[in-house]
Structure formats: structure tokens, C-alpha cells
Design an enzyme around this catalytic site. Structure first.
Site, PDB file in Angstrom:
ATOM      1  N   SER A  29       0.860  -1.186   0.000  1.00 13.38           N
ATOM      2  CA  SER A  29       0.000   0.000   0.000  1.00 13.38           C
ATOM      3  C   SER A  29       0.894   1.233   0.000  1.00 13.38           C
ATOM      4  CB  SER A  29      -0.873   0.017   1.249  1.00 13.38           C
ATOM      5  OG  SER A  29      -1.501   1.267   1.413  1.00 13.38           O
ATOM      6  N   TYR A  54      -1.494  -0.486  10.386  1.00  8.90           N
ATOM      7  CA  TYR A  54      -1.649  -0.902   8.981  1.00  8.90           C
ATOM      8  C   TYR A  54      -0.411  -0.489   8.173  1.00  8.90           C
ATOM      9  CZ  TYR A  54      -3.703  -1.130   4.262  1.00  8.90           C
ATOM     10  OH  TYR A  54      -3.956  -1.406   2.938  1.00  8.90           O
TER      11      TYR A  54
HETATM   12  N1  NAP Z   1      -8.720  -0.942  -1.518  1.00 10.49           N
HETATM   13  C1  NAP Z   1      -7.771  -0.054  -1.317  1.00 10.49           C
HETATM   14  O1  NAP Z   1      -7.989   1.165  -1.389  1.00 10.49           O
HETATM   15  C2  NAP Z   1      -6.364  -0.534  -1.007  1.00 10.49           C
HETATM   16  C3  NAP Z   1      -5.349   0.426  -1.004  1.00 10.49           C
HETATM   17  C4  NAP Z   1      -4.047   0.006  -0.723  1.00 10.49           C
HETATM   18  C5  NAP Z   1      -3.775  -1.325  -0.481  1.00 10.49           C
HETATM   19  N2  NAP Z   1      -4.792  -2.235  -0.490  1.00 10.49           N
HETATM   20  C6  NAP Z   1      -4.456  -3.632  -0.216  1.00 10.49           C
HETATM   21  O2  NAP Z   1      -4.958  -4.460  -1.238  1.00 10.49           O
HETATM   22  C7  NAP Z   1      -5.257  -5.752  -0.709  1.00 10.49           C
HETATM   23  C8  NAP Z   1      -6.678  -6.131  -1.075  1.00 10.49           C
HETATM   24  O3  NAP Z   1      -7.543  -5.142  -0.519  1.00 10.49           O
HETATM   25  P1  NAP Z   1      -9.077  -5.004  -0.965  1.00 10.49           P
HETATM   26  O4  NAP Z   1      -9.408  -3.580  -0.830  1.00 10.49           O
HETATM   27  O5  NAP Z   1      -9.295  -5.704  -2.245  1.00 10.49           O
HETATM   28  O6  NAP Z   1      -9.761  -5.821   0.260  1.00 10.49           O
HETATM   29  P2  NAP Z   1     -11.242  -6.391   0.382  1.00 10.49           P
HETATM   30  O7  NAP Z   1     -12.137  -5.683  -0.560  1.00 10.49           O
HETATM   31  O8  NAP Z   1     -11.573  -6.359   1.835  1.00 10.49           O
HETATM   32  O9  NAP Z   1     -11.100  -7.918  -0.087  1.00 10.49           O
HETATM   33  C9  NAP Z   1     -10.325  -8.783   0.702  1.00 10.49           C
HETATM   34  C10 NAP Z   1     -10.348 -10.191   0.157  1.00 10.49           C
HETATM   35  O10 NAP Z   1      -9.552 -11.003   1.020  1.00 10.49           O
HETATM   36  C11 NAP Z   1     -10.365 -11.997   1.666  1.00 10.49           C
HETATM   37  N3  NAP Z   1      -9.881 -12.098   3.054  1.00 10.49           N
HETATM   38  C12 NAP Z   1      -9.861 -11.146   4.004  1.00 10.49           C
HETATM   39  N4  NAP Z   1      -9.329 -11.622   5.128  1.00 10.49           N
HETATM   40  C13 NAP Z   1      -8.999 -12.918   4.872  1.00 10.49           C
HETATM   41  C14 NAP Z   1      -8.405 -13.956   5.662  1.00 10.49           C
HETATM   42  N5  NAP Z   1      -8.055 -13.752   6.928  1.00 10.49           N
HETATM   43  N6  NAP Z   1      -8.183 -15.155   5.072  1.00 10.49           N
HETATM   44  C15 NAP Z   1      -8.535 -15.373   3.776  1.00 10.49           C
HETATM   45  N7  NAP Z   1      -9.101 -14.432   2.988  1.00 10.49           N
HETATM   46  C16 NAP Z   1      -9.338 -13.232   3.550  1.00 10.49           C
HETATM   47  C17 NAP Z   1     -11.804 -11.472   1.542  1.00 10.49           C
HETATM   48  O11 NAP Z   1     -12.769 -12.516   1.545  1.00 10.49           O
HETATM   49  P3  NAP Z   1     -13.426 -13.021   2.947  1.00 10.49           P
HETATM   50  O12 NAP Z   1     -13.967 -11.819   3.626  1.00 10.49           O
HETATM   51  O13 NAP Z   1     -14.475 -14.008   2.517  1.00 10.49           O
HETATM   52  O14 NAP Z   1     -12.321 -13.678   3.703  1.00 10.49           O
HETATM   53  C18 NAP Z   1     -11.730 -10.823   0.159  1.00 10.49           C
HETATM   54  O15 NAP Z   1     -11.789 -11.797  -0.851  1.00 10.49           O
HETATM   55  C19 NAP Z   1      -5.024  -5.661   0.806  1.00 10.49           C
HETATM   56  O16 NAP Z   1      -3.755  -6.173   1.135  1.00 10.49           O
HETATM   57  C20 NAP Z   1      -5.072  -4.169   1.065  1.00 10.49           C
HETATM   58  O17 NAP Z   1      -4.339  -3.806   2.206  1.00 10.49           O
HETATM   59  C21 NAP Z   1      -6.079  -1.871  -0.748  1.00 10.49           C
END
Ligand code: NAP
Length: 254
Positions: free
Chosen positions: A144, A157
Site C-alpha cells: 500500500s 496498517y
Molecule cells: N482498496 C484499497 O484502497 C487498497 C489500497 C491500498 C492497499 N490495499 C491492499 O490491497 C489488498 C486487497 O484489498 P481489498 O481492498 O481488495 O480488500 P477487500 O475488498 O476487503 O477484499 C479482501 C479479500 O480477502 C479476503 N480475506 C480477508 N481476510 C482474509 C483472511 N483472513 N483469510 C482469507 N481471505 C481473507 C476477503 O474474503 P473473505 O472476507 O471471505 O475472507 C476478500 O476476498 C489488501 O492487502 C489491502 O491492504 C487496498
């Protein structure tokens, strides 16, 4: 010259049912890879797999919580049984609890570290023998911009994401002689369920857009495209790097 493809690659994407992980799995499948996803909600895993299989795409997966050792072992065993090797590991799962630093309970900041950092360490170590059996393996860690600057997402985080970047650099050097590349993708705000609570607040959204030269929130396909490039043989001389997908945010000062 090789082409822009993931044809012949087998990839494990953690958290492939929603958000950026789903977009990465979708992009990989469209580029010709076979993909294995995991997430905690079995019904979401089943629904995604059914949708991809309905389109004739080679997607597999199971329910697993990456913070549970037994689930991690089952996930790696399933991957080994299916392919006997692993070409691409995408450590995508991440979570956050946003609070002022002094307000965190110990259990809260520990859970952020367990999910965002210790599970990545454990999964990457478990995958190592499988990655060694690949002819051109690539690890892609989804970090991130919070690893590098404060973006009001809470100190724990950012700490986990910074550690993930250092893991990326250290492993890139250690595993380079083995032919395993290790890189990171660092998104800024991307329209996913994780970011939704922040993007829903008009004042926060306005502040984010003001800091973003491209003037919009990223769509999840955009960090996914960077992950696909790093997974491909096209990026064969790139290791230890971090591709920031931020609409120019880090280049600016406002
Ligand atoms: N979105 C942003 O703005 C942003 C910005 C910077 C970095 N990121 C990074 O990008 C990555 C993905 O983020 P996202 O925004 O796509 O997140 P998200 O929308 O919350 O999706 C997370 C995914 O991971 C699964 N998950 C969560 N906890 C889990 C666990 N303990 N074991 C197995 N699966 C798990 C969730 O499914 P379940 O709930 O069914 O487990 C879902 O499929 C993360 O590392 C985040 O820190 C995101």
C-alpha cells in the site's frame, strides 16, 4: 521474444473473491493462467468458482482463513496436489482497523499484524518448495502507499505494509539465484469493499481526490494490471521493486 501472457502459469491468489484479489484472479485467468483462490466465506468462493467455470476458465479454490495455520497447510496441500508446483504467489489478503494510535486495543493491532504480515510470512515460506519447482516463479505482494507515507489509515496498517515492502526487497535478493522474483504493488485508494467505509465519507473522499493528480479513485483492475505484469515473464529482469498505483499521489505534495 515472449508475449504479454500468463499462458502456462499456475497462480495462487489469496483473497480472490472480492476487491483487488478478485480483479487479479480475473485478469490472470483472461491472460491464460490457471488460478487458485482462497477466502474465509465458502459461499463466496463457490460463487466465484462457478462463475469462472461457467465461462470455461480454469479456476480452483477453497475456503481458508490465512491467519489459521491449519487452513494455510490445507491450502498449500491443495495447490501441491493440483499442480505440483507454483509459478505465481499473490499475497493479497489485507485488513485494517482505522483508529487514532492510542485507541487501539492490543488484540486489534495484533490482528492487523497477523493478517497483513505474519500470514504473508507463513504462506510465502510454505510456498517456497513449490516456487522452486517453477521455471520462472514470481511472488507479488500487495502492499500500500501507506507503507511509505501516512494516509490516515492508522499506524499499525502502515507498519505491516512497510514490513511487507522490506520482505519484498530481502527475499528478492535472497531468492534471485533460485530464479524466484519478488515484487510489490502499492495501491492508493481503490474502489473495493475494504476502502468503502472511507470513500463513503464525503469529506474524506474530497481530501483523497484533492491529493490525487489523476483526480479519481482507482478501479480494482488498475492494481491488478500491475500485478499481472509482475507475474509475467515479460518482467523477467524486475525483482525487488514496488509498483505504486496511485494516480500520481506520491509524486505530488498537496
Ligand atoms: N482498496 C484499497 O484502497 C487498497 C489500497 C491500498 C492497499 N490495499 C491492499 O490491497 C489488498 C486487497 O484489498 P481489498 O481492498 O481488495 O480488500 P477487500 O475488498 O476487503 O477484499 C479482501 C479479500 O480477502 C479476503 N480475506 C480477508 N481476510 C482474509 C483472511 N483472513 N483469510 C482469507 N481471505 C481473507 C476477503 O474474503 P473473505 O472476507 O471471505 O475472507 C476478500 O476476498 C489488501 O492487502 C489491502 O491492504 C487496498
Amino acid at each position: 521474444m515472449s508475449s504479454w501472457t500468463l499462458e502456462g502459469k499456475c497462480a495462487l491468489v489469496t483473497g480472490g473473491t472480492k476487491g483487488i484479489g478478485w480483479a487479479i484472479a480475473e485478469e490472470f485467468l483472461l491472460l491464460g493462467a490457471e488460478v487458485f483462490i482462497v477466502a474465509r466465506h465458502a459461499e463466496d468462493v463457490e460463487a466465484r468458482l462457478a462463475e469462472w467455470k461457467g465461462r470455461g476458465l480454469p479456476a480452483y479454490g477453497l475456503r481458508a482463513d490465512v491467519t489459521a495455520a491449519a487452513d494455510r497447510a490445507a491450502m498449500i496441500a491443495a495447490v501441491e496436489q493440483r499442480w505440483g508446483r507454483l509459478d505465481v504467489l499473490v499475497n493479497n489478503v489485507g485488513m485494517n482497523i482505522r483508529k487514532p494510535f492510542a485507541d487501539y486495543e492490543e488484540a486489534e493491532y495484533r490482528s492487523i499484524f497477523e493478517t497483513n504480515l505474519f500470514s504473508v510470512l507463513a504462506i510465502t515460506r510454505l510456498c517456497f518448495p513449490l516456487l522452486q519447482r517453477s521455471r520462472g516463479a514470481s511472488v507479488v505482494n500487495i502492499s500500500s502507499v501507506a507503507a511509505s507515507v501516512d494516509v490516515r489509515s492508522g499506524a499499525p496498517y502502515g507498519m505491516t505494509k512497510a514490513a511487507e515492502l522490506q520482505l519484498t526487497r530481502s527475499l528478492a535478493v535472497e531468492w534471485a539465484p533460485l530464479g524466484i522474483r519478488v515484487n510489490a504493488v502499492s495501491p492508493w485508494y481503490t474502489r473495493t469493499p475494504l476502502a468503502e467505509p472511507v470513500l463513503r465519507q464525503p469529506e474524506r473522499l474530497e481530501g483523497i481526490l484533492r491529493r490525487t493528480p489523476l483526480g479519481r479513485i482507482a478501479e480494482m483492475e488498475e492494481p491488478a494490471a500491475a500485478a499481472a505484469f509482475l507475474a509475467m515473464d515479460k518482467s523477467s529482469y524486475i525483482t525487488g521493486q514496488n509498483i505504486v498505483v496511485d494516480g500520481g499521489m506520491m509524486a505530488g505534495a498537496l
